[in-house]
Design an enzyme around this catalytic site. Structure first.
Site, PDB file in Angstrom:
ATOM      1  N   PRO A 179      15.251 -41.206  19.814  1.00  0.00           N
ATOM      2  CA  PRO A 179      15.283 -42.480  19.093  1.00  0.00           C
ATOM      3  C   PRO A 179      16.664 -43.126  19.017  1.00  0.00           C
ATOM      4  CG  PRO A 179      14.930 -40.637  17.591  1.00  0.00           C
ATOM      5  CD  PRO A 179      14.780 -40.104  18.985  1.00  0.00           C
ATOM      6  N   ASN A 180      16.634 -44.440  19.156  1.00  0.00           N
ATOM      7  CA  ASN A 180      17.814 -45.311  19.030  1.00  0.00           C
ATOM      8  C   ASN A 180      18.778 -45.240  20.214  1.00  0.00           C
ATOM      9  OD1 ASN A 180      17.099 -46.300  16.394  1.00  0.00           O
ATOM     10  ND2 ASN A 180      17.618 -44.287  15.617  1.00  0.00           N
ATOM     11  N   ARG A 210      25.397 -49.700  19.585  1.00  0.00           N
ATOM     12  CA  ARG A 210      25.147 -48.902  18.393  1.00  0.00           C
ATOM     13  C   ARG A 210      26.363 -48.038  18.040  1.00  0.00           C
ATOM     14  NH1 ARG A 210      21.804 -43.289  18.571  1.00  0.00           N
ATOM     15  NH2 ARG A 210      21.805 -42.985  16.327  1.00  0.00           N
ATOM     16  N   TYR A 249      29.364 -43.505  19.784  1.00  0.00           N
ATOM     17  CA  TYR A 249      28.571 -43.407  21.017  1.00  0.00           C
ATOM     18  C   TYR A 249      29.171 -44.152  22.202  1.00  0.00           C
ATOM     19  CZ  TYR A 249      25.372 -41.709  17.470  1.00  0.00           C
ATOM     20  OH  TYR A 249      24.824 -40.995  16.434  1.00  0.00           O
ATOM     21  N   ASN A 285      18.488 -35.311  24.912  1.00  0.00           N
ATOM     22  CA  ASN A 285      19.178 -35.653  23.671  1.00  0.00           C
ATOM     23  C   ASN A 285      18.082 -36.092  22.695  1.00  0.00           C
ATOM     24  OD1 ASN A 285      20.591 -36.689  21.544  1.00  0.00           O
ATOM     25  ND2 ASN A 285      22.021 -37.904  22.778  1.00  0.00           N
ATOM     26  N   ALA A 312      18.187 -38.095  16.448  1.00  0.00           N
ATOM     27  CA  ALA A 312      17.990 -37.671  15.051  1.00  0.00           C
ATOM     28  C   ALA A 312      16.949 -36.553  14.929  1.00  0.00           C
ATOM     29  CB  ALA A 312      17.583 -38.870  14.210  1.00  0.00           C
ATOM     30  N   HIS A 345      17.694 -32.719  14.385  1.00  0.00           N
ATOM     31  CA  HIS A 345      18.030 -32.097  13.106  1.00  0.00           C
ATOM     32  C   HIS A 345      16.812 -31.579  12.352  1.00  0.00           C
ATOM     33  CE1 HIS A 345      21.910 -33.620  14.124  1.00  0.00           C
ATOM     34  NE2 HIS A 345      21.502 -34.874  14.065  1.00  0.00           N
ATOM     35  N   GLU A 347      20.666 -29.280  26.074  1.00  0.00           N
ATOM     36  CA  GLU A 347      20.674 -30.319  25.028  1.00  0.00           C
ATOM     37  C   GLU A 347      22.041 -30.997  24.988  1.00  0.00           C
ATOM     38  OE1 GLU A 347      18.640 -29.529  21.358  1.00  0.00           O
ATOM     39  OE2 GLU A 347      20.169 -30.548  20.177  1.00  0.00           O
ATOM     40  N   HIS A 352      24.538 -33.964  23.058  1.00  0.00           N
ATOM     41  CA  HIS A 352      24.844 -34.936  22.013  1.00  0.00           C
ATOM     42  C   HIS A 352      26.095 -35.680  22.427  1.00  0.00           C
ATOM     43  CE1 HIS A 352      21.709 -33.641  19.375  1.00  0.00           C
ATOM     44  NE2 HIS A 352      21.992 -32.413  19.781  1.00  0.00           N
ATOM     45  N   ARG A 373      30.786 -34.780  11.771  1.00  0.00           N
ATOM     46  CA  ARG A 373      30.235 -35.965  11.108  1.00  0.00           C
ATOM     47  C   ARG A 373      29.545 -35.558   9.800  1.00  0.00           C
ATOM     48  NH1 ARG A 373      26.896 -39.220  15.427  1.00  0.00           N
ATOM     49  NH2 ARG A 373      26.878 -40.686  13.690  1.00  0.00           N
ATOM     50  N   ARG A 386      24.099 -33.255  10.098  1.00  0.00           N
ATOM     51  CA  ARG A 386      24.083 -33.181  11.565  1.00  0.00           C
ATOM     52  C   ARG A 386      24.484 -31.798  12.076  1.00  0.00           C
ATOM     53  NH1 ARG A 386      23.303 -38.720  12.908  1.00  0.00           N
ATOM     54  NH2 ARG A 386      24.226 -39.992  11.291  1.00  0.00           N
TER      55      ARG A 386
HETATM   56  C1  DQA Z   1      23.161 -37.885  18.598  1.00  0.00           C
HETATM   57  C2  DQA Z   1      23.619 -37.324  17.263  1.00  0.00           C
HETATM   58  C3  DQA Z   1      22.513 -37.420  16.216  1.00  0.00           C
HETATM   59  O1  DQA Z   1      22.970 -36.901  14.978  1.00  0.00           O
HETATM   60  C4  DQA Z   1      22.130 -38.873  16.005  1.00  0.00           C
HETATM   61  O2  DQA Z   1      21.046 -38.968  15.095  1.00  0.00           O
HETATM   62  C5  DQA Z   1      21.819 -39.576  17.273  1.00  0.00           C
HETATM   63  C6  DQA Z   1      22.632 -39.306  18.462  1.00  0.00           C
HETATM   64  C7  DQA Z   1      24.305 -37.890  19.639  1.00  0.00           C
HETATM   65  O3  DQA Z   1      24.005 -38.108  20.807  1.00  0.00           O
HETATM   66  O4  DQA Z   1      25.468 -37.699  19.289  1.00  0.00           O
HETATM   67  O5  DQA Z   1      20.967 -40.461  17.319  1.00  0.00           O
HETATM   68  O6  DQA Z   1      22.135 -37.057  19.116  1.00  0.00           O
END
Ligand code: DQA
Length: 151
Positions: free
Chosen positions: A13-14, A21, A26, A77, A80, A83, A101, A103, A110, A114
């Site tokens: 997501p996102n 963002r 990021y 990845n 969120a 977690h 995986e 990130h 952070r 997280r």
């Molecule tokens: C993330 C880290 C996560 O905590 C966050 O919710 C994300 C991106 C990262 O790529 O650093 O959406 O996975």
């Protein structure tokens, strides 16, 4: 066992909002640019990369399950969901090849929530804080893990 020449890269997501963002975490690379980087590297390495981004947990679970049989490894990845998603962790554990995986940000520097990385428990390797280039490093790790187990 003969390896397929395909890997699957899955973003949660996102991550479609990359580039706009929270750029302090990021960076400014957009999702399209990231996809281009991934495809270019895969093709240089002699592989094909399937790419899926979804904001929906169940779609991510389905994408992992669908990769079985078509891809020799997964770079993921879960964003969120990393977690707290037991469903994604279970799907990663059930996948019959290596899973790395990624990130983008330094998750351990952070918010404290997280630090809780549920899905990573089912990952064969883990990269955090290398920016979007982490996906490219993850691909190299995936190739090495796949060679160790299957070539
Ligand atoms: C993330 C880290 C996560 O905590 C966050 O919710 C994300 C991106 C990262 O790529 O650093 O959406 O996975």
């Amino acid at each position: 066992m003969k390896l397929s020449r395909t890997i699957t890269v899955i973003n949660g997501p996102n991550l479609s909002q990359l580039g706009n963002r929270e750029t302090e975490h990021y960076g400014t690379t957009t999702q399209d640019e990231l996809l281009e980087m991934i495809k270019e590297k895969a093709s240089k390495d002699g592989f094909t990369a399937d790419y899926i981004q979804s904001d929906i947990e169940g779609e991510l679970v389905s994408a992992i399950n669908s990769a079985s049989g078509t891809s020799f490894g997964i770079v993921i990845n879960p964003a969120a969901y990393s977690h707290y998603s037991i469903a994604i962790m279970d799907a990663m554990a059930a996948f019959d090849g290596p899973v790395v995986e990624v990130h983008i940000s330094r998750v351990f520097s952070r918010d404290s929530f997280r630090n809780n990385l549920v899905t990573a428990q089912a990952a064969d390797a883990f990269i955090a804080g290398a920016g979007v280039r982490g996906y490219l490093h993850a691909m190299n790790i995936l190739y090495e893990l796949a060679e160790k187990t299957e070539v």
